[in-house]
Design a protein around this motif. Structure first.
Motif: not given
Length: 120
Positions: A1-15
């Motif tokens: 499965m393709t893994r994507i790393l989300l880097i953002d200080d906002s939990r809402y933005a990552r969600s």
């Protein structure tokens, strides 16, 4: 499965990014650039989606460090910082795309698909 790393200080933005992309990916998350760098080298995800404006090391600094060590890293910058300089600098440093927040889910899905396919 393709893994994507989300880097953002906002939990809402990552969600929001996860909801827009949907199932079919394994998501890794970091709330700051330094943690994101560490996680990248531990997990080697296929794609990074990176915000620019974060406390401590900003996204441009993180992108420069990542690409210096791992030139093949695939990165999409997704930021509300839409200044022309920021966009040009992100692309100059090696980002595959620059997407302005808020981003329409279909534009995000298209960009992710194109970057993963083109650079596979």
């Amino acid at each position: 499965m393709t893994r994507i790393l989300l880097i953002d200080d906002s939990r809402y933005a990552r969600s929001t990014l996860k909801q827009a992309l949907g199932e079919g990916y394994q998501y890794l998350e970091a709330a700051d650039a330094l943690s994101g760098l560490e996680l990248y080298f531990l997990e080697k995800p296929e794609l990074v989606i990176l915000d620019l404006t974060m406390p401590g090391m900003n996204g441009l600094e993180m992108l420069a460090q990542l690409k210096a060590i791992e030139p093949a890293a695939r990165v999409i910058v997704c930021s509300a910082d839409v200044q022309e300089f920021s966009q040009q600098e992100a692309l100059r440093l090696g980002a595959a795309r620059f997407l302005a927040k808020p981003i329409a889910p279909e534009h995000l899905r298209t960009a992710v698909s194109e970057v993963l396919e083109r650079e596979a």
